[in-house]
Scaffold this motif. Structure first.
Motif, mmCIF file in Angstrom:
data_model
loop_
_atom_site.group_PDB
_atom_site.id
_atom_site.type_symbol
_atom_site.label_atom_id
_atom_site.label_comp_id
_atom_site.label_asym_id
_atom_site.label_seq_id
_atom_site.Cartn_x
_atom_site.Cartn_y
_atom_site.Cartn_z
ATOM 1 N N PRO A 88 0.808 -1.236 0.000
ATOM 2 C CA PRO A 88 0.000 0.000 0.000
ATOM 3 C C PRO A 88 0.838 1.281 0.000
ATOM 4 O O PRO A 88 0.353 2.332 -0.381
ATOM 5 C CB PRO A 88 -0.790 -0.126 1.302
ATOM 6 C CG PRO A 88 0.088 -0.941 2.189
ATOM 7 C CD PRO A 88 0.805 -1.907 1.299
ATOM 8 N N ASP A 89 2.107 1.203 0.409
ATOM 9 C CA ASP A 89 2.979 2.374 0.333
ATOM 10 C C ASP A 89 4.004 2.126 -0.761
ATOM 11 O O ASP A 89 4.252 0.979 -1.166
ATOM 12 C CB ASP A 89 3.667 2.640 1.672
ATOM 13 C CG ASP A 89 4.429 1.428 2.173
ATOM 14 O OD1 ASP A 89 5.621 1.290 1.831
ATOM 15 O OD2 ASP A 89 3.824 0.590 2.886
ATOM 16 N N PRO A 90 4.654 3.173 -1.281
ATOM 17 C CA PRO A 90 5.526 3.004 -2.460
ATOM 18 C C PRO A 90 6.738 2.119 -2.237
ATOM 19 O O PRO A 90 7.360 1.695 -3.208
ATOM 20 C CB PRO A 90 5.959 4.452 -2.768
ATOM 21 C CG PRO A 90 4.921 5.311 -2.148
ATOM 22 C CD PRO A 90 4.471 4.581 -0.926
ATOM 23 N N THR A 91 7.098 1.818 -0.995
ATOM 24 C CA THR A 91 8.325 1.057 -0.744
ATOM 25 C C THR A 91 8.070 -0.378 -0.313
ATOM 26 O O THR A 91 9.014 -1.065 0.082
ATOM 27 C CB THR A 91 9.149 1.756 0.350
ATOM 28 O OG1 THR A 91 8.381 1.828 1.557
ATOM 29 C CG2 THR A 91 9.550 3.151 -0.093
ATOM 30 N N SER A 92 6.847 -0.858 -0.388
ATOM 31 C CA SER A 92 6.524 -2.204 0.090
ATOM 32 C C SER A 92 6.161 -3.114 -1.069
ATOM 33 O O SER A 92 5.817 -2.661 -2.162
ATOM 34 C CB SER A 92 5.365 -2.155 1.094
ATOM 35 O OG SER A 92 4.200 -1.675 0.461
ATOM 36 N N VAL A 93 6.223 -4.432 -0.800
ATOM 37 C CA VAL A 93 5.859 -5.472 -1.768
ATOM 38 C C VAL A 93 4.910 -6.434 -1.067
ATOM 39 O O VAL A 93 5.252 -6.992 -0.016
ATOM 40 C CB VAL A 93 7.102 -6.221 -2.288
ATOM 41 C CG1 VAL A 93 6.686 -7.305 -3.270
ATOM 42 C CG2 VAL A 93 8.084 -5.267 -2.929
ATOM 43 N N VAL A 94 3.720 -6.610 -1.633
ATOM 44 C CA VAL A 94 2.741 -7.515 -1.054
ATOM 45 C C VAL A 94 2.499 -8.659 -2.026
ATOM 46 O O VAL A 94 2.707 -8.530 -3.237
ATOM 47 C CB VAL A 94 1.417 -6.783 -0.735
ATOM 48 C CG1 VAL A 94 1.620 -5.744 0.349
ATOM 49 C CG2 VAL A 94 0.836 -6.135 -1.982
#
Length: 801
Positions: A88-94
């Motif tokens: 959900p934030d630009p620096t994360s990977v889900v």
């Protein structure tokens, strides 16, 4: 053959293949996905065994979009994980949970060391050292999967311009290209590599291939295959084009125009001959280039047709030598002076206009070079290839022996102009950019294995995967790119940044690698991530910074640094410098000699007092008002600074108290270290009294001879043994298939001379020569060892007497 993984879940066959439970999809962080957080009991045994067998593995692959693939060695299945980058934030990977689980139709009888996906994500390759397959279909079963075959798979890779072609380099010094859409058993193209002339090899390591890499999207590089041998030499095969591969029309037209402009108009006959062969090959492989301009206006891509020259085979260009200075050693033209051990892996990376070649050595060094000239195709006339055609006389397969040209093994000098070598068939020289020492933990046995990857978002960055973890190497100097951009810069050394450390010290060669998967992810917004999977199925996701990495800190060494100016520059302007310097010194008016005799009540006295009071008010009273205003205005800021200083003081006092609390423990450790040192000193004194300690050190010639022996025993004998085993396997295979193939070959190509018996006799003679060379080498080593033992025994007797 089944390539597509997008399988409908409603069919009965898919219910047997898919192990994915029918649950609602949840999006969780990738590092906490159930695939990496839950492992079966006792599942680590298989992973450890496979890791020790295959060294550094990579069981992770990314399709370049939204899917991540992971091969589970314990469950023998493939996990397909859907991911979202920057959410959900630009620096994360889900990732989506649960993942899609896929199994092969048949049980795999080999250990998977690498998985790789093609360009469009339609086929995934499972490769091991003994066999390989595309999930359901085995590739080259007659060559690699035979029970009696000693041929090992060294490297396998998808071709960058085809979704169905796979290149395989094996231990029998043969590079094969398979087309999975037509035939998975027989290769489409075979290139038998012969880097040196028979009987003229200086060392056995020069005939043992290690790794290969396809070229990038630059001129003739896109048709090139770079092959690395264990002695560090790099050779080039050009042109190698898969049948039916697709290329950009502008790229082919650029190569075609270059051959006409610089080749046909050259004053040298060799350049004209080579360019004519290249032009004829281009016109036969890509017939559209010879058509009229009106017929090719709307072309954007072009397809390669099957073609081969009937009277010429490809030359094995090399070994590539670096541009040397006048007095530089000839051996260092291929191998760097700081490189230790043997070459273990190779990487080709295209950065703008520069072709970067990176060679990894078992001692933990990376040798980074750049091509100093363009690659041109080279053929050897008089060496006809072997063709396989169909009933319509269309070429379906080719095989040829690729030999090097001994006359081209010359060192290129730095002052030698490169313009005179265009289209003369010379291999391109190398410009040595740097040699990077990764400072890997020393292994008690064997050597370190290093795997390299290029960053898809930032091509100047290279990742190296090894037993000690993951490192990032950033290139700050590119010769052709810097020249095109108008920058006249000196060569800057690359910067090395540790990404992940496994905290391993000296390890044994039999210990498994702690890492089993690596993938570099990037999105269209400029964010980059690194995904690492350990041998215990733990996932680590790290965000990689891309901004300002190519801008190293510039320090002017010629201009001295003034500490006072630096201090004034760093000090913030809280109070103006005018107030800090104090009130201005005003000269008092010159007093008359009779000033003391004047009374204060007189007119002259009152005038003098009024003048002095005016001067005092203009200077000191107004200065006091300014100081009061500044202090009142900057009071809150000064209070914040003072509070910050008090907080830092309290923190420093806490650290000092913690250090004081640890001081007794440190003193105890120091005492133990001193005691240990004293005991070691005593042991050293006892060892010095032994008779063997008085031996004279080896001379320079003896040290050089010993290093040659160590290299011979460590590399040469293994290379000879592997060559003998490979030749034996090839001899058995050719002997078995010669009776079946001779009749079919005569029926397909009538009138052609068959040299099967000559080939078998040549293989037998080569095998006998290698066996004789191996026996002679073993006798020489035994003779040298006996001589050394005799000298040592005589010295011991002399010392004792």
């Amino acid at each position: 053959m089944r390539f597509n993984f997008d399988i409908a879940e409603s069919t009965e066959d898919d219910s047997q293949r898919s192990l994915t439970p029918k649950e609602d999809v949840q999006w969780v962080p990738l590092q906490t996905h159930p695939v990496f957080t839950t492992t079966a009991d006792g599942g680590g045994t298989a992973a450890t065994a496979s890791a020790s067998a295959g060294g550094v593995r990579n069981l992770l692959a990314w399709d370049g979009a939204s899917r991540l693939y992971y091969w589970d060695s314990n469950q023998q299945c493939l996990h397909r994980i859907s991911i979202r980058l920057g959410e959900p934030d630009p620096t994360s990977v889900v990732a989506s949970s649960p993942s899609k689980v896929l199994r092969a139709d048949k049980e795999l009888n080999f250990v998977v060391n690498k998985i790789s996906i093609n360009r469009n994500g339609s086929a995934l390759l499972l490769a091991g050292s003994d066999d390989l397959c595309v999930m359901t279909v085995s590739i080259g079963s007659q060559v690699y999967s035979s029970d009696s075959s000693a041929i090992r798979i060294l490297q396998v890779s998808w071709h960058p311009y085809s979704d169905t072609h796979v290149g395989i380099l094996s231990s029998d010094s043969v590079f094969r290209l398979f087309d999975l859409s037509t035939d998975v058993v027989r290769p489409e193209q075979e290139y038998y590599l012969q880097p040196v002339e028979p009987g003229r090899s200086r060392n056995a390591a020069s005939i043992c291939p290690v790794d290969f890499s396809f070229g990038g999207d630059h001129l003739w590089d896109r048709f090139s295959v770079f092959v690395l041998f264990s002695d560090g030499s790099v050779y080039i095969l050009c042109p190698v084009v898969p049948f039916g591969s697709v290329y950009k029309w502008e790229s082919i037209l650029e190569i075609y125009s270059d051959a006409h402009t610089f080749g046909l108009k050259s004053a040298k006959s060799a350049a004209v001959n080579n360019s004519n062969m290249a032009i004829s090959w281009l016109e036969a492989t890509f017939p559209e280039v010879a058509q009229e301009a009106t017929d090719r206006e709307n072309l954007s891509t072009i397809k390669a047709h099957s073609h081969a020259l009937f009277d010429a085979s490809l030359a094995l260009q090399g070994p590539l030598r670096k541009v040397c200075h006048g007095g530089e050693d000839e051996d260092l033209a291929v191998r760097g002076a700081e490189c230790e051990g043997r070459a273990v892996s190779f990487l080709y990376n295209l950065v703008s206009k520069d072709s970067i070649l990176v060679t990894a050595w078992s001692g933990g060094q990376l040798q980074i070079d750049a091509l100093a000239d363009e690659i041109q195709p080279v053929w050897i006339t008089g060496s006809a290839p072997r063709l396989r055609v169909d009933s319509f006389d269309h070429i379906r397969g080719i095989a040829m022996i690729c030999e090097s040209i001994p006359a081209e093994h010359s060192i290129v000098k730095l002052e030698q102009p490169l313009d005179n070598t265009v289209w003369l068939g010379h291999p391109p020289p190398l410009l040595r950019l740097a040699i990077v020492d990764l400072a890997l933990p020393r292994k008690t046995e064997g050597s370190s294995l290093i795997t390299m990857f290029a960053d898809p978002l930032m091509p100047e960055r290279i990742y190296s995967l090894h037993e000690g973890g993951v490192d990032s190497i950033v290139l700050h100097f590119l010769p052709f790119t810097s020249q095109i951009n108008g920058k006249d810069e000196n060569i800057k050394t690359p910067s090395v940044h540790p990404v992940l450390s496994t905290c391993q010290g000296e390890t044994s060669s039999s210990s498994p690698s702690p890492l089993s998967g690596f993938a570099s992810l990037s999105d269209s917004f400029g964010y980059s991530w690194v995904v690492v999977v350990t041998s215990t199925q733990e996932c680590v996701v790290l965000e990689m910074k891309t901004w300002n990495l190519l801008l190293p800190i510039q320090i002017d060494k010629e201009k001295p640094i003034d500490m006072e100016q630096q201090k004034e520059k760093d000090t913030p302007d809280i109070i103006s410098k005018e107030l800090l310097s104090g009130p201005k010194s005003v000269l008092a008016p010159q007093a008359s000699p009779n000033l003391r005799s004047i009374s204060a009540d007189s007119i002259e006295g009152r005038s003098a007092l009024h003048q002095y009071f005016k001067l005092f008010h203009e200077n000191y009273v107004e200065y006091a008002h300014k100081v009061y205003f500044e202090l009142k205005h900057h009071g809150p800021q000064l209070k914040r600074i003072i509070d910050d200083q008090h907080a830092r003081l309290d923190e420093a006092q806490q650290k000092i108290s913690s250090v004081e609390a640890k001081q007794p423990m440190l003193d105890e450790r120091i005492d133990r270290v001193v005691q240990r040192y004293n005991s070691l000193e005593q042991r050293l004194q006892h060892l010095r009294r032994l008779p063997g300690a008085h031996k004279k050190p080896l001379s320079r010639a003896e040290r050089e001879f010993k290093s040659e022996l160590d290299q011979f025993t460590g590399v040469e004998l293994d290379a000879l043994r592997s060559s003998i085993d490979t030749l034996r396997a090839r001899l058995k295979r050719y002997t078995k298939s010669s009776k079946d193939n001779v009749t079919t070959q005569r029926r397909k190509i009538p009138g052609r001379n068959h040299v099967q018996d000559a080939q078998i006799s040549q293989l037998k003679s080569s095998l006998e020569k290698l066996s004789l060379l191996n026996s002679e080498s073993t006798k020489k080593v035994e003779l040298v060892e006996s001589a050394i033992k005799t000298v040592e025994s005589s010295r011991n007797k002399t010392i004792l007497s």
